[in-house]
Each structure stands twice: as structure tokens, then as C-alpha cells.
Design an enzyme around this catalytic site. Structure first.
Site, PDB file in Angstrom:
ATOM      1  N   TYR A   1       0.841  -1.192   0.000  1.00 36.45           N
ATOM      2  CA  TYR A   1       0.000   0.000   0.000  1.00 36.45           C
ATOM      3  C   TYR A   1       0.880   1.248   0.000  1.00 36.45           C
ATOM      4  O   TYR A   1       1.969   1.248   0.572  1.00 36.45           O
ATOM      5  CB  TYR A   1      -0.884   0.053   1.256  1.00 36.45           C
TER       6      TYR A   1
ATOM      7  N   TYR B   1       0.511  -9.957   0.609  1.00 40.79           N
ATOM      8  CA  TYR B   1       1.516  -9.250   1.412  1.00 40.79           C
ATOM      9  C   TYR B   1       1.609  -9.832   2.818  1.00 40.79           C
ATOM     10  O   TYR B   1       0.650 -10.407   3.337  1.00 40.79           O
ATOM     11  CB  TYR B   1       1.207  -7.751   1.483  1.00 40.79           C
TER      12      TYR B   1
ATOM     13  N   ARG C   1      -1.433 -12.276   3.579  1.00 37.51           N
ATOM     14  CA  ARG C   1      -2.838 -12.073   3.255  1.00 37.51           C
ATOM     15  C   ARG C   1      -3.086 -12.433   1.803  1.00 37.51           C
ATOM     16  O   ARG C   1      -2.320 -12.071   0.911  1.00 37.51           O
ATOM     17  CB  ARG C   1      -3.248 -10.612   3.498  1.00 37.51           C
TER      18      ARG C   1
ATOM     19  N   HIS D   1      -6.577  -9.222  -2.352  1.00 37.85           N
ATOM     20  CA  HIS D   1      -7.946  -8.782  -2.104  1.00 37.85           C
ATOM     21  C   HIS D   1      -8.089  -7.304  -2.424  1.00 37.85           C
ATOM     22  O   HIS D   1      -7.112  -6.562  -2.476  1.00 37.85           O
ATOM     23  CB  HIS D   1      -8.345  -9.038  -0.640  1.00 37.85           C
TER      24      HIS D   1
ATOM     25  N   HIS E   1     -10.526  -4.009  -1.072  1.00 42.19           N
ATOM     26  CA  HIS E   1     -11.504  -3.517  -0.107  1.00 42.19           C
ATOM     27  C   HIS E   1     -12.604  -2.747  -0.835  1.00 42.19           C
ATOM     28  O   HIS E   1     -12.313  -1.936  -1.717  1.00 42.19           O
ATOM     29  CB  HIS E   1     -10.840  -2.588   0.907  1.00 42.19           C
TER      30      HIS E   1
END
Length: 246
Positions: free
Chosen positions: A112, A151, A161, A164, A166
Site C-alpha cells: 500500500y 503481502y 494475506r 484482495h 476492499h
């Protein structure tokens, strides 16, 4: 004689979800929920006029390229270009038009653009990972973006994780915000992801996984994935606590 009037303002009331609809706020395998979940019984606050009438979340909230995350910078981002599309539906299967949908995600390396994300996945100067769209009259939405990478997140030993995206869905007022996550088919990391597995119902977990859509895949351009969001009823999507943003 005119009928008597009342100075008491009657406001619409939003139906609360049945017990057990959403994952528990404190999950033993999702370690940070121990620090985040409420320790005391929640207090239901009355909804006043400002909560049910504003702020407005219509077209004025959108920029020219908000639904195409691949053209928001001077250069093209690195990674697999994808089209994510679907419908926003109510519990009876009716489309919900003119609703604001926001997405945020990691880049192709699984990082991110955030000061709290410092693992050595490379940043992409041409990818911010934020998008917005309005549903049309048939409840449809569409984003063009880059498939995010997995990540690490330090929840447990060798914790990664699954890829995905959000999703944040708004109704007619900001108190109607719902947050969920979209996963990709056949991800090898499902088995050890405590957020995905905190949903107790197996069928509900499957509704968090998008469907590969060959009919919308564009030759030499982008793969397509379909992801419908249902806000109520037995087929409702799984929504999460707004603070759980990993």
C-alpha cells in the site's frame, strides 16, 4: 377545522442486522482484534436529521478517472490489468442505483502507499490504489485496476494475506456505510487467512470470492472478474468492522 399538527419530527429508522450476521469483533486467530474490539456493551445512538440526510454522496464526489486506477498518473502502473464489475443489490434482488462505491487496494507487489506499510515490496509511482464509482440505474458498477499482490502482515508465523480489494458501499447517507473485501478465485492462501476464515458460514465465505468472467475479459487488454454485493437477506455479502482495514 384543520387537522392538528405535531412538531415532532419523525425520522426513518434503519433495520439492524440479525445477530450473527457479521464476523465477531474479537477473533482469537486475528490478533489485532484483541486491541480493537469494544470492551463494553455498545450504545445505540439515536439517528438525527443530519445522519439520515447528508452529506450528499452523488456525482459531485467523482473525478474524471476515479473508476480507472490505471490512468490516474502520467505512466501506466505495473501488473496485470483487470476489470472488476458487478451489481449492488438489496435483499430482494432489486438493484440499488446511484450509490457510491469506493475501493482501496495494494499494488501488484502487495504494498500500500501508506506510511505504515514498510515491507520491502516495491512501490509503484503510477499506482495509488484508490477508486470511486456510482452504480447506474440497474445497480451496476465497474472499475479498471491492477490485480493486487499478497503481502505479509505479522499476524502469525509466515503470515501472508490473500490478494484482495476492499470495498466501501454507501447508501443515501454516511451512516449507511458498509465495508467488505473481494478475493480472487483459487487463492492458495485462503486456508491460513484469519480474516477470511473469521466468517463462520462457509456459503457466506464463498460470496466474498469474485468470479472470473471470460465474457467481459478484453483480448490483449484485461482479465475480468465479477463481484456482486448484496446488502440484506440470506444471500447478503459479508461486511466487516470499519476499523479492520488490513
Amino acid at each position: 377545522m384543520a387537522a392538528p399538527t405535531s412538531d415532532k419530527l419523525i425520522l426513518p429508522q434503519y433495520r439492524r442486522d440479525p445477530e450473527g450476521t457479521h464476523p465477531p469483533m474479537n477473533s482469537a486467530h486475528y490478533r489485532s482484534t484483541e486491541l480493537r474490539h469494544p470492551k463494553q456493551r455498545l450504545v445505540l445512538l439515536p439517528q438525527m436529521l443530519t445522519e439520515v440526510t447528508g452529506p450528499l454522496l452523488g456525482p459531485g464526489r467523482l473525478g474524471e478517472h476515479d473508476n480507472d486506477l490505471t490512468v490516474q498518473h502520467e505512466g501506466e502502473p505495473i501488473g496485470q490489468r483487470i476489470i472488476v464489475h458487478g451489481r449492488l443489490l438489496d435483499g430482494d434482488g432489486r438493484p440499488i442505483p446511484d450509490s457510491l462505491i469506493e475501493i482501496w487496494q495494494a499494488n501488484a507487489s502487495g504494498r500500500y502507499r501508506h506510511i505504515g506499510d514498510q515491507w520491502p515490496g516495491p512501490l509503484d509511482p503510477n499506482f495509488t490504489g484508490l477508486g470511486r464509482a456510482l452504480t447506474d440505474s440497474r445497480g451496476r458498477y465497474e472499475f479498471t485496476t491492477i490485480k493486487p499482490g499478497a503481502y505479509p502482515w505479522k499476524n502469525h508465523d509466515n503470515a501472508w494475506r490473500p490478494a484482495h480489494i476492499h470495498f466501501s458501499v454507501f447508501g443515501q447517507a454516511f451512516t449507511q456505510r458498509l465495508v467488505t473485501q473481494m478475493y480472487f478465485p483459487d487463492d492458495p492462501l485462503f486456508f491460513q487467512d484469519p480474516i477470511f476464515n473469521s466468517v463462520p458460514d462457509e456459503k457466506a465465505r464463498q460470496r466474498m470470492i469474485s468470479k472470473f468472467d471470460m465474457s467481459r475479459t478484453m483480448d490483449h487488454w484485461a482479465l475480468a472478474f465479477e463481484f456482486d454485493i448484496v446488502v440484506r437477506g440470506r444471500e447478503a455479502s459479508v461486511f466487516e468492522d470499519e476499523e479492520d482495514e488490513d
